[in-house]
Scaffold this motif. Sequence first.
Motif, PDB file in Angstrom:
ATOM      1  N   ASP A 334       0.859  -1.191   0.000  1.00  0.00           N
ATOM      2  CA  ASP A 334       0.000   0.000   0.000  1.00  0.00           C
ATOM      3  C   ASP A 334       0.892   1.238   0.000  1.00  0.00           C
ATOM      4  O   ASP A 334       1.415   1.648   1.033  1.00  0.00           O
ATOM      5  CB  ASP A 334      -0.906  -0.004   1.235  1.00  0.00           C
ATOM      6  CG  ASP A 334      -1.838   1.206   1.244  1.00  0.00           C
ATOM      7  OD1 ASP A 334      -1.704   2.070   0.349  1.00  0.00           O
ATOM      8  OD2 ASP A 334      -2.693   1.275   2.138  1.00  0.00           O
ATOM      9  N   ASP A 336       0.325   4.289  -0.229  1.00  0.00           N
ATOM     10  CA  ASP A 336      -0.116   5.470   0.527  1.00  0.00           C
ATOM     11  C   ASP A 336       0.451   5.487   1.939  1.00  0.00           C
ATOM     12  O   ASP A 336       0.464   6.542   2.590  1.00  0.00           O
ATOM     13  CB  ASP A 336      -1.651   5.523   0.581  1.00  0.00           C
ATOM     14  CG  ASP A 336      -2.227   5.945  -0.760  1.00  0.00           C
ATOM     15  OD1 ASP A 336      -1.438   6.453  -1.589  1.00  0.00           O
ATOM     16  OD2 ASP A 336      -3.422   5.749  -0.978  1.00  0.00           O
ATOM     17  N   LYS A 337       0.901   4.331   2.443  1.00  0.00           N
ATOM     18  CA  LYS A 337       1.443   4.287   3.804  1.00  0.00           C
ATOM     19  C   LYS A 337       2.954   4.486   3.854  1.00  0.00           C
ATOM     20  O   LYS A 337       3.547   4.514   4.925  1.00  0.00           O
ATOM     21  CB  LYS A 337       1.092   2.940   4.442  1.00  0.00           C
ATOM     22  CG  LYS A 337      -0.397   2.779   4.704  1.00  0.00           C
ATOM     23  CD  LYS A 337      -0.663   1.512   5.511  1.00  0.00           C
ATOM     24  CE  LYS A 337      -2.153   1.332   5.749  1.00  0.00           C
ATOM     25  NZ  LYS A 337      -2.470  -0.082   6.038  1.00  0.00           N
ATOM     26  N   GLU A 349       5.227  11.088   0.844  1.00  0.00           N
ATOM     27  CA  GLU A 349       4.187  10.552   1.718  1.00  0.00           C
ATOM     28  C   GLU A 349       2.887  10.545   0.947  1.00  0.00           C
ATOM     29  O   GLU A 349       2.753  11.233  -0.070  1.00  0.00           O
ATOM     30  CB  GLU A 349       4.075  11.346   3.028  1.00  0.00           C
ATOM     31  CG  GLU A 349       3.704  12.792   2.866  1.00  0.00           C
ATOM     32  CD  GLU A 349       3.723  13.534   4.213  1.00  0.00           C
ATOM     33  OE1 GLU A 349       4.554  13.213   5.082  1.00  0.00           O
ATOM     34  OE2 GLU A 349       2.909  14.454   4.355  1.00  0.00           O
ATOM     35  N   GLN A 350       1.925   9.708   1.366  1.00  0.00           N
ATOM     36  CA  GLN A 350       0.627   9.618   0.678  1.00  0.00           C
ATOM     37  C   GLN A 350       0.779   9.343  -0.809  1.00  0.00           C
ATOM     38  O   GLN A 350       0.036   9.874  -1.631  1.00  0.00           O
ATOM     39  CB  GLN A 350      -0.164  10.930   0.877  1.00  0.00           C
ATOM     40  CG  GLN A 350      -0.506  11.255   2.318  1.00  0.00           C
ATOM     41  CD  GLN A 350      -1.604  10.342   2.848  1.00  0.00           C
ATOM     42  OE1 GLN A 350      -2.476   9.902   2.116  1.00  0.00           O
ATOM     43  NE2 GLN A 350      -1.541  10.027   4.139  1.00  0.00           N
ATOM     44  N   GLY A 351       1.763   8.517  -1.176  1.00  0.00           N
ATOM     45  CA  GLY A 351       1.902   8.111  -2.573  1.00  0.00           C
ATOM     46  C   GLY A 351       2.484   9.155  -3.496  1.00  0.00           C
ATOM     47  O   GLY A 351       2.540   8.948  -4.711  1.00  0.00           O
TER      48      GLY A 351
ATOM     49  N   GLY B  86       0.477  11.545  -6.441  1.00  0.00           N
ATOM     50  CA  GLY B  86      -0.634  11.425  -5.496  1.00  0.00           C
ATOM     51  C   GLY B  86      -1.990  11.806  -6.088  1.00  0.00           C
ATOM     52  O   GLY B  86      -2.251  11.595  -7.281  1.00  0.00           O
ATOM     53  N   GLU B  87      -2.841  12.365  -5.234  1.00  0.00           N
ATOM     54  CA  GLU B  87      -4.207  12.714  -5.635  1.00  0.00           C
ATOM     55  C   GLU B  87      -4.228  13.750  -6.756  1.00  0.00           C
ATOM     56  O   GLU B  87      -5.038  13.689  -7.671  1.00  0.00           O
ATOM     57  CB  GLU B  87      -4.974  13.269  -4.416  1.00  0.00           C
ATOM     58  CG  GLU B  87      -5.472  12.205  -3.461  1.00  0.00           C
ATOM     59  CD  GLU B  87      -6.447  11.233  -4.133  1.00  0.00           C
ATOM     60  OE1 GLU B  87      -7.303  11.691  -4.928  1.00  0.00           O
ATOM     61  OE2 GLU B  87      -6.334  10.026  -3.877  1.00  0.00           O
TER      62      GLU B  87
END
Lengths: 404, 404
Positions: A334, A336-337, A349-351, B86-87
């Motif tokens: 994962d 995102d972690k 962080e957060q991908g 990310g997002e």
Amino acid sequence: MAVGEIGFPDMPVIEGIRLGSAKAGIKKPDRRDLVVIEVPQGARVAGTFTRNAFCAAPVHVAREHLAGQSPHYLLINTGNANAGTGEQGLRDARACCMALRELTGVPHTAVLPFSTGVIGEPLPVERICRGLPEALASLDDSATAWRQAAEGILTTDTRSKGATATCRIGGKTVTLNGIAKGSGMIKPDMATMLAFVATDAAIEQPRLDVLLRESVDRSFNCITVDSDTSTNDACMLIATGRGAEVTEAEDIARFREALDRVLISLAQQIIRDGEGATKFVTLEVTQAASRQEALDVAFTVAHSPLVKTALYASDANWGRILAAVGRAPVPGFDVDKVTIDLGDVRLVEQGGRAPGYTEQAGSAVMAREDITIRIALGRGEASATVWTSDLSHDYVTINADYRS
Amino acid sequence: MAVGEIGFPDMPVIEGIRLGSAKAGIKKPDRRDLVVIEVPQGARVAGTFTRNAFCAAPVHVAREHLAGQSPHYLLINTGNANAGTGEQGLRDARACCMALRELTGVPHTAVLPFSTGVIGEPLPVERICRGLPEALASLDDSATAWRQAAEGILTTDTRSKGATATCRIGGKTVTLNGIAKGSGMIKPDMATMLAFVATDAAIEQPRLDVLLRESVDRSFNCITVDSDTSTNDACMLIATGRGAEVTEAEDIARFREALDRVLISLAQQIIRDGEGATKFVTLEVTQAASRQEALDVAFTVAHSPLVKTALYASDANWGRILAAVGRAPVPGFDVDKVTIDLGDVRLVEQGGRAPGYTEQAGSAVMAREDITIRIALGRGEASATVWTSDLSHDYVTINADYRS
């Protein structure tokens, strides 16, 4: 090229351990290339060896001799690895042991042979034999003898590698001295090619074996220059037994800590002197589900040519670190972690790129010679630390020219 | 630098497939960096994507859109990978699809986005949107359109990559055209970044998916430049369905063979144009216990920096090949059964150098641009072929300077 300034330490005497060396002209003239280490009666010797399936002839012979009886001599040559040499290689390694028997009277099975250098060339047995009297005549327990032995086992290394440590056990000072060589074809699997460590401690054989194996797992098995595991890796630990006895749990812990210090120092010196190295890189992987998973992620990043060339360029190209982490063999990852830090700068962080990250902050860390990359996986509590170097023009030059 | 002379083929028309491109100034001015591929109504599209855990935003979006409905447009930009973003990256990829909807009226979910270039920089959505009208205006099915599209997806590649093949099915000629890009961060896992193949054949969706996956396993999944799996790998196969129907076993075999030809040609072109490549190296591993074992040995040798620098130096340093084979993850390896050949010269047998081997014979093979290394393991009947390049000064230069 090598990273940082590290002098060769002033090695104290370990009574009974004597080292001799000679210039035998094995590959080049006027180069210290032959080393003999004398092991006193009653000493115990532990060894770990390469797991490469094509392991070298001397590794076969040393393993065989070590299983049979207590060794009296370690015989090491540089300039030729005696690997990929088939039956002839085994005969040649044994012939060198026989020659030492002729000169010293010990059984040839009490000699452990070690070789390093080019793979696949026949071992020049005659030159080694002709050099033995000079090496034996120079046997000595002085700091100079240690330094010359460290010099006499080098190949593409640019500097000698030594480490010494002491610990207090039962009111006595226990001493550990170690030397090592290694610069390329460094991704040890059990040990690196080559390390020799001696101590005056008295330690039972089974415990000595375990202590060495575990310490090697925390040191030499945590370094990589170029992902290539050598055919000749070996790490030997000699305990003369003339000093303090190491039997109580507390004493074992103290000895283990001192042994770790020597082996980790030697392992890090190998990386600092890695072929073409301009950076010394520490990879700390934490929050893994298992130590193996942590090692897998660390080595995937450490072996990435794109990460290594970015390190060489002092380029904070964290996308390459992220891509390498992402291709590590971790099931159900994962992203995102995951967090990735470069020194004290948060990269990922957060991908994605961490909000506060600036190119300037990343570049400031990358400009240093000593760089730490921390990768937290957010999956568990296991961790691992791996040390590596960068991939530079000099690495290519050294390895494109090595045989010519 | 690139190995051998390969011209861009004269691509025949595939009715309904139109390609447009533009110079959108995404990373550099005056560079073709934006491509639109129009897919006709009724076509079926299969895709394989990277398995890198940190896969790029466009890969997420393309996978999602492909699962929902039949695509009308493939939208590809170079100069920025939109990976590790990310997002925001997901929003940006979707924004580009929306922009194409504004201009064409198709739903934004009928657009599949693809990106290649630097990882971790925000996607310059505005520049892409500003370039779209030019790309749409140039939509065409001509050979020129194919060539310009191939050019418009390159990053560090030094030349455009295209391949075309035909086969006869049901009395009709079926045509396949493909383009690809890739030069570094090449160790595809499912597909390479990026390949787009179109055919006029009519093939049911499940069969098309299987044909693509299997052909990718024999082509893009068998190449490596530097062991680094990209975050953006994707390979798309469009079947317009306007030509012959591929349903009979015999016809499927013919189509599969033609598809293999296109994909293997593109995969090999990527290796010939590998970053800094001066050699094109074929690794054939035979007599393995399983195909996975054969691939493991082939990739261990293909990834060895010491083997790759020896290839660069045209140095028949077969000891490095032997050491790499010996460290491959093969349980219970009996090295005495292994043979290694360099071209038609036997290097290794019986655990050592082959009796008739001469340095001169080895060097003659190594001096060539195209080199085949054959490794027979003596363990079974499985085999694998992997293609790779060497590790040169230019590889280091390209990757130490890429972002500056």
